[in-house]
Design a protein around this motif. Sequence first.
Motif, PDB file in Angstrom:
ATOM      1  N   LEU A 141     -10.134  15.619  50.017  1.00  2.00           N
ATOM      2  CA  LEU A 141      -9.754  14.765  48.898  1.00  2.00           C
ATOM      3  C   LEU A 141      -9.741  15.595  47.620  1.00  2.00           C
ATOM      4  CD1 LEU A 141     -11.910  11.590  49.608  1.00  2.00           C
ATOM      5  CD2 LEU A 141      -9.519  11.974  50.215  1.00  2.00           C
ATOM      6  N   SER A 142      -8.767  15.364  46.763  1.00  2.00           N
ATOM      7  CA  SER A 142      -8.689  16.097  45.496  1.00  2.00           C
ATOM      8  C   SER A 142      -9.737  15.557  44.528  1.00  2.00           C
ATOM      9  CB  SER A 142      -7.295  15.955  44.886  1.00  2.00           C
ATOM     10  OG  SER A 142      -7.087  14.635  44.422  1.00  2.00           O
ATOM     11  N   TRP A 143     -10.044  16.382  43.505  1.00  2.03           N
ATOM     12  CA  TRP A 143     -11.009  15.953  42.502  1.00  2.03           C
ATOM     13  C   TRP A 143     -10.481  14.764  41.689  1.00  2.03           C
ATOM     14  CZ3 TRP A 143     -15.839  16.708  42.814  1.00  2.03           C
ATOM     15  CH2 TRP A 143     -16.367  17.883  43.344  1.00  2.03           C
ATOM     16  N   VAL A 144      -9.163  14.599  41.649  1.00  2.00           N
ATOM     17  CA  VAL A 144      -8.600  13.443  40.951  1.00  2.00           C
ATOM     18  C   VAL A 144      -9.010  12.159  41.658  1.00  2.00           C
ATOM     19  CG1 VAL A 144      -6.466  12.308  40.255  1.00  2.00           C
ATOM     20  CG2 VAL A 144      -6.647  14.791  40.111  1.00  2.00           C
ATOM     21  N   ILE A 145      -8.913  12.169  42.990  1.00  2.00           N
ATOM     22  CA  ILE A 145      -9.295  10.983  43.758  1.00  2.00           C
ATOM     23  C   ILE A 145     -10.787  10.730  43.644  1.00  2.00           C
ATOM     24  CG2 ILE A 145      -9.424  10.018  46.088  1.00  2.00           C
ATOM     25  CD1 ILE A 145      -6.853  11.519  46.742  1.00  2.00           C
ATOM     26  N   ILE A 146     -11.584  11.791  43.751  1.00  2.00           N
ATOM     27  CA  ILE A 146     -13.037  11.632  43.689  1.00  2.00           C
ATOM     28  C   ILE A 146     -13.469  11.142  42.314  1.00  2.00           C
ATOM     29  CG2 ILE A 146     -15.217  12.913  43.746  1.00  2.00           C
ATOM     30  CD1 ILE A 146     -14.029  14.574  45.981  1.00  2.00           C
ATOM     31  N   SER A 147     -12.850  11.656  41.260  1.00  2.00           N
ATOM     32  CA  SER A 147     -13.177  11.177  39.909  1.00  2.00           C
ATOM     33  C   SER A 147     -12.783   9.715  39.744  1.00  2.00           C
ATOM     34  CB  SER A 147     -12.466  12.037  38.862  1.00  2.00           C
ATOM     35  OG  SER A 147     -12.900  13.377  38.937  1.00  2.00           O
ATOM     36  N   GLY A 148     -11.638   9.341  40.315  1.00  2.00           N
ATOM     37  CA  GLY A 148     -11.230   7.935  40.259  1.00  2.00           C
ATOM     38  C   GLY A 148     -12.210   7.028  40.984  1.00  2.00           C
ATOM     39  N   LEU A 149     -12.670   7.468  42.161  1.00  2.00           N
ATOM     40  CA  LEU A 149     -13.669   6.680  42.896  1.00  2.00           C
ATOM     41  C   LEU A 149     -14.974   6.579  42.106  1.00  2.00           C
ATOM     42  CD1 LEU A 149     -13.132   8.076  46.513  1.00  2.00           C
ATOM     43  CD2 LEU A 149     -12.517   5.806  45.669  1.00  2.00           C
ATOM     44  N   THR A 150     -15.337   7.668  41.434  1.00  2.00           N
ATOM     45  CA  THR A 150     -16.565   7.652  40.633  1.00  2.00           C
ATOM     46  C   THR A 150     -16.471   6.638  39.513  1.00  2.00           C
ATOM     47  OG1 THR A 150     -16.897  10.010  41.108  1.00  2.00           O
ATOM     48  CG2 THR A 150     -18.133   9.082  39.274  1.00  2.00           C
ATOM     49  N   PHE A 151     -15.331   6.587  38.854  1.00  2.00           N
ATOM     50  CA  PHE A 151     -15.155   5.607  37.773  1.00  2.00           C
ATOM     51  C   PHE A 151     -15.172   4.182  38.320  1.00  2.00           C
ATOM     52  CE2 PHE A 151     -13.519   9.261  35.369  1.00  2.00           C
ATOM     53  CZ  PHE A 151     -14.137   9.042  34.150  1.00  2.00           C
ATOM     54  N   LEU A 152     -14.549   3.972  39.486  1.00  2.00           N
ATOM     55  CA  LEU A 152     -14.545   2.636  40.071  1.00  2.00           C
ATOM     56  C   LEU A 152     -15.947   2.181  40.470  1.00  2.00           C
ATOM     57  CD1 LEU A 152     -11.355   2.814  42.338  1.00  2.00           C
ATOM     58  CD2 LEU A 152     -11.634   1.503  40.236  1.00  2.00           C
ATOM     59  N   LEU A 153     -16.771   3.125  40.879  1.00  2.00           N
ATOM     60  CA  LEU A 153     -18.118   2.783  41.330  1.00  2.00           C
ATOM     61  C   LEU A 153     -19.112   2.653  40.185  1.00  2.00           C
ATOM     62  CD1 LEU A 153     -18.428   5.048  44.495  1.00  2.00           C
ATOM     63  CD2 LEU A 153     -18.308   2.552  44.464  1.00  2.00           C
ATOM     64  N   PHE A 154     -19.015   3.551  39.192  1.00  2.00           N
ATOM     65  CA  PHE A 154     -20.091   3.664  38.210  1.00  2.00           C
ATOM     66  C   PHE A 154     -19.693   3.261  36.788  1.00  2.00           C
ATOM     67  CE2 PHE A 154     -21.162   6.715  41.571  1.00  2.00           C
ATOM     68  CZ  PHE A 154     -22.439   6.283  41.892  1.00  2.00           C
ATOM     69  N   ALA A 155     -18.483   2.782  36.573  1.00  2.00           N
ATOM     70  CA  ALA A 155     -18.103   2.332  35.232  1.00  2.00           C
ATOM     71  C   ALA A 155     -19.029   1.194  34.791  1.00  2.00           C
ATOM     72  CB  ALA A 155     -16.653   1.880  35.215  1.00  2.00           C
ATOM     73  N   LYS A 156     -19.373   1.190  33.501  1.00  2.00           N
ATOM     74  CA  LYS A 156     -20.340   0.204  33.013  1.00  2.00           C
ATOM     75  C   LYS A 156     -19.778  -1.205  33.025  1.00  2.00           C
ATOM     76  CE  LYS A 156     -23.579  -0.687  29.242  1.00  2.00           C
ATOM     77  NZ  LYS A 156     -24.088  -0.247  27.928  1.00  2.00           N
ATOM     78  N   GLY A 157     -18.475  -1.328  32.754  1.00  2.00           N
ATOM     79  CA  GLY A 157     -17.891  -2.667  32.676  1.00  2.00           C
ATOM     80  C   GLY A 157     -17.527  -3.246  34.026  1.00  2.00           C
ATOM     81  N   GLU A 158     -16.691  -2.547  34.782  1.00  2.00           N
ATOM     82  CA  GLU A 158     -16.165  -3.077  36.034  1.00  2.00           C
ATOM     83  C   GLU A 158     -16.619  -2.298  37.255  1.00  2.00           C
ATOM     84  OE1 GLU A 158     -14.482  -5.859  36.234  1.00  2.00           O
ATOM     85  OE2 GLU A 158     -14.584  -6.122  34.064  1.00  2.00           O
ATOM     86  N   GLY A 159     -17.563  -1.377  37.102  1.00  2.00           N
ATOM     87  CA  GLY A 159     -18.012  -0.581  38.230  1.00  2.00           C
ATOM     88  C   GLY A 159     -18.766  -1.404  39.266  1.00  2.00           C
ATOM     89  N   LEU A 160     -18.551  -1.073  40.538  1.00  2.00           N
ATOM     90  CA  LEU A 160     -19.175  -1.832  41.625  1.00  2.00           C
ATOM     91  C   LEU A 160     -20.695  -1.741  41.573  1.00  2.00           C
ATOM     92  CD1 LEU A 160     -18.902  -3.424  44.271  1.00  2.00           C
ATOM     93  CD2 LEU A 160     -18.694  -1.239  45.478  1.00  2.00           C
TER      94      LEU A 160
END
Length: 322
Positions: A141-160
């Motif tokens: 997986l590219s770092w772009v995908i991993i960074s996107g997953l990180t934001f989806l998981l750990f974002a303060k507003g909408e992170g899982l």
Amino acid sequence: MALVQPERMASGNSAKSQGRRKGGLFKDLSRDKYLYLLALPGILFFLIFKFVPMWGVVISFQNYSPFAGITGSEWVGFEHFQRFFSNPDFMLLFRNTMAINLLSLILFFPLPIVLSLLLNELRSVMYQRIVQSIVYMPHFLSWVIISGLTFLLFAKGEGLVNKLLEGVGLARVDFLTNPDTFWLMLTVQSIWKECGWGTILFLAAMASIDPGVYEAAKIDGAGRLRQMWSITLPAIRNVIITLLILRLGHMLDVGFEQVFLMYNGAVSQVAEVFDTYVYRVGIQQGEFSYSTAAGLFKSVVGLALVVLSNWIAKKMGEEGVY
């Protein structure tokens, strides 16, 4: 004549030995031509993309102008190095780069070894291959995908993760813009992405261990942990030391893409490293000579660390890299 004759014989023997060496070289090339042909793409890659560009480090000693070129630019010696070392940002860059790499060396480097030992203990070959395939996947997986997953998981507003914390009555945590957790976040990303891929060399080394050694240890009453400690780890010690030496050569080299994608204004004081600094100053601001001096400093320190660590390994009785 008695004095001249031995000299002629020595020169004749030297010429013959040189001829044999040349003949042996051509003979080896002829015999293994398909192997050399197979290695040719890799050799060309390193020549074109690694060795030829090294000529470009000359511009770190010049006031390089793209219009004048390397041969026409003004020579200034170590001026850019002096400017770089006296820059207040230097210690900040050095601190951030070393902290990220030390954290990776302490937390990340041992994990592929531990994972390899655990995989090697699996008795079901099919289950072992399934687990290996699963832990290898993140590497592709590219770092772009991993960074996107990180934001989806750990974002303060909408992170899982924060939604789960809020669901159990806990306060949301600002993972991505907190300078105190930024280095740890990068390390966790690297572990998840590369830990499985890092087991390949260790598992290959373990596969070369004679099974009879384990059988003899069982007869002597050694359990699984004792076999792992007394047989498996010593057998892969050379691989561990070699990879550690090579890893030390990258102590000032942090993955640019990973840090760049995770970079934001709130963590700039802990996220600015040599790689991002070279990009920002060299590419965005056009200071090619200055940024090349910074990059050359990184390379020289990396080379010195490899030579020093290899020398220490040799003194300790290990094989080392060379």
